[in-house]
Design an enzyme around this catalytic site. Sequence first.
Site, PDB file in Angstrom:
ATOM      1  CB  SER A  94     112.277  92.823 -11.025  1.00 26.80           C
ATOM      2  OG  SER A  94     113.299  93.208 -11.911  1.00 26.80           O
ATOM      3  CB  ILE A 150     111.831  83.357  -3.127  1.00 29.15           C
ATOM      4  CG1 ILE A 150     110.714  82.672  -3.914  1.00 29.15           C
ATOM      5  CG2 ILE A 150     111.820  82.990  -1.681  1.00 29.15           C
ATOM      6  CD1 ILE A 150     110.717  81.141  -3.828  1.00 29.15           C
ATOM      7  CG  ASN A 151     115.377  86.323  -8.028  1.00 31.96           C
ATOM      8  OD1 ASN A 151     114.928  85.801  -9.053  1.00 31.96           O
ATOM      9  ND2 ASN A 151     116.072  87.443  -8.036  1.00 31.96           N
ATOM     10  CB  THR A 152     114.176  82.201 -10.345  1.00 31.02           C
ATOM     11  OG1 THR A 152     115.467  82.789 -10.516  1.00 31.02           O
ATOM     12  CG2 THR A 152     113.135  83.028 -11.058  1.00 31.02           C
ATOM     13  CB  CYS A 162     120.131  87.337 -10.597  1.00 30.39           C
ATOM     14  SG  CYS A 162     119.803  86.813 -12.270  1.00 30.39           S
TER      15      CYS A 162
HETATM   16  C1  LIG Z   1     111.636  86.397 -17.489  1.00 32.49           C
HETATM   17  C2  LIG Z   1     111.997  86.758 -16.085  1.00 32.49           C
HETATM   18  C3  LIG Z   1     112.890  87.806 -15.841  1.00 32.49           C
HETATM   19  C4  LIG Z   1     113.240  88.150 -14.545  1.00 32.49           C
HETATM   20  N1  LIG Z   1     114.095  89.201 -14.320  1.00 32.49           N
HETATM   21  C5  LIG Z   1     114.396  89.587 -13.047  1.00 32.49           C
HETATM   22  C6  LIG Z   1     115.227  90.712 -12.792  1.00 32.49           C
HETATM   23  O1  LIG Z   1     115.705  91.392 -13.708  1.00 32.49           O
HETATM   24  N2  LIG Z   1     115.497  91.039 -11.495  1.00 32.49           N
HETATM   25  C7  LIG Z   1     114.964  90.311 -10.438  1.00 32.49           C
HETATM   26  O2  LIG Z   1     115.232  90.647  -9.269  1.00 32.49           O
HETATM   27  N3  LIG Z   1     114.143  89.259 -10.658  1.00 32.49           N
HETATM   28  C8  LIG Z   1     113.857  88.884 -11.920  1.00 32.49           C
HETATM   29  N4  LIG Z   1     113.009  87.813 -12.139  1.00 32.49           N
HETATM   30  C9  LIG Z   1     112.438  87.090 -10.980  1.00 32.49           C
HETATM   31  C10 LIG Z   1     111.022  87.550 -10.678  1.00 32.49           C
HETATM   32  O3  LIG Z   1     110.973  88.924 -10.386  1.00 32.49           O
HETATM   33  C11 LIG Z   1     110.416  86.743  -9.509  1.00 32.49           C
HETATM   34  O4  LIG Z   1     111.183  86.954  -8.348  1.00 32.49           O
HETATM   35  C12 LIG Z   1     110.391  85.240  -9.788  1.00 32.49           C
HETATM   36  O5  LIG Z   1     110.079  84.999 -11.140  1.00 32.49           O
HETATM   37  C13 LIG Z   1     109.403  84.497  -8.904  1.00 32.49           C
HETATM   38  O6  LIG Z   1     108.088  84.985  -9.060  1.00 32.49           O
HETATM   39  P1  LIG Z   1     107.008  84.334 -10.079  1.00 32.49           P
HETATM   40  O7  LIG Z   1     106.990  82.867  -9.816  1.00 32.49           O
HETATM   41  O8  LIG Z   1     105.718  85.018  -9.778  1.00 32.49           O
HETATM   42  O9  LIG Z   1     107.503  84.637 -11.451  1.00 32.49           O
HETATM   43  C14 LIG Z   1     112.669  87.438 -13.446  1.00 32.49           C
HETATM   44  C15 LIG Z   1     111.765  86.396 -13.698  1.00 32.49           C
HETATM   45  C16 LIG Z   1     111.415  86.044 -14.986  1.00 32.49           C
HETATM   46  C17 LIG Z   1     110.447  84.930 -15.196  1.00 32.49           C
END
Ligand SMILES: Cc1cc2nc3c(=O)[nH]c(=O)nc-3n(C[C@H](O)[C@H](O)[C@H](O)COP(=O)(O)O)c2cc1C
Length: 317
Positions: free
Chosen positions: A27, A197-199, A136
């Site tokens: 997402s 995980i989320n961030t 979030c």
């Molecule tokens: C620019 C950006 C926007 C994001 N927006 C959302 C969001 O709207 N909802 C959500 O659950 N996670 C959101 N995330 C988190 C990602 O879906 C993901 O969980 C997180 O970035 C870890 O994965 P990755 O390291 O592969 O990016 C966002 C991440 C990024 C970088």
Amino acid sequence: MAINLKIQLAPHNKRGLLLANPVMTASGTFGYGTEYEHLFDIQKLGAIVCKGTTLQPREGNPQPRIVETASGMLNSIGWQNIGIEALIKQKAPIWAKWRVPVIVNIAGKTINEYAKLAARLDGVKGIGGLEVNISCPNVKAGGVEFGADAKSAAKVTTAVRKATSLPVIMKLTPTTNDIVGIARAVAEAGADGVCLINTLKGMAIDVKTRKPVLGNIFGGLSGPAIKPVALAMVYQVAEAVNIPIIGCGGITTATDALEVIMAGATAVEIGTANFSNPRAPMDILEGLKKYLRKENVQDIRQLIGVARRGSLHSPSL
Ligand SMILES: Cc1cc2nc3c(=O)[nH]c(=O)nc-3n(C[C@H](O)[C@H](O)[C@H](O)COP(=O)(O)O)c2cc1C
């Protein structure tokens, strides 16, 4: 050799959520899917998770909202999105014609908002499931506040579960010392799956201006830097719940995806990697196929959790 990549993401749900393969998009990193159609055949993906959606449209946080970090990035988008009504009117009819399932990521400031979003999306054509963002770190109210402890995470899950028959995936935060307790609680409250995980909360400071770089001061850290964190959490949670886990966090290559699957994930979401390589999900899918053929593995499901202690699967295959 014929290989099977199909996985079932919601085995305990009547509707089910069958994916052609375990490669999904995360997402907020893949828009509504439509933005990527010209780059590759997105119908080949396992599933697409759209941008976090709220009841009302939102403009998000003040700029700057993105900054690159060592092996990753910080973002503080703050739920910028078109709102649920526009999503139903403009996006769902397009998705209804797609082969690839679309999962709508929802976010609320109160439990009631989560329930309203879930109820509104129930029965809308073109929507395969819900991913509930209780993780979030970039918004003042809602988000991680619900995901940080087992009780409140379960409350949101129960409310969403009651409001919809769609598969419900709870998206968890790594900002806790009780990831296993939270995962167990949402599973018991009726979640069909968990995404982790989320961030992670982080920040950057500009030494010239002597001020925080992000308009929101804090942001969420993502990208390769967080993969080991995701891996450890998937591994731990896989030992505790019997619902599918979607692994997410720093997955950039097929090898990363395989690691997360071997830790116990049924599927993976690709996020930050899309910004440096918009074809990353496709490359990862191709890489998975290559690995299975080379290693003589007929079914991707044979790899789920093989790295775990006491795994039912033989590590040698
Ligand atoms: C620019 C950006 C926007 C994001 N927006 C959302 C969001 O709207 N909802 C959500 O659950 N996670 C959101 N995330 C988190 C990602 O879906 C993901 O969980 C997180 O970035 C870890 O994965 P990755 O390291 O592969 O990016 C966002 C991440 C990024 C970088």
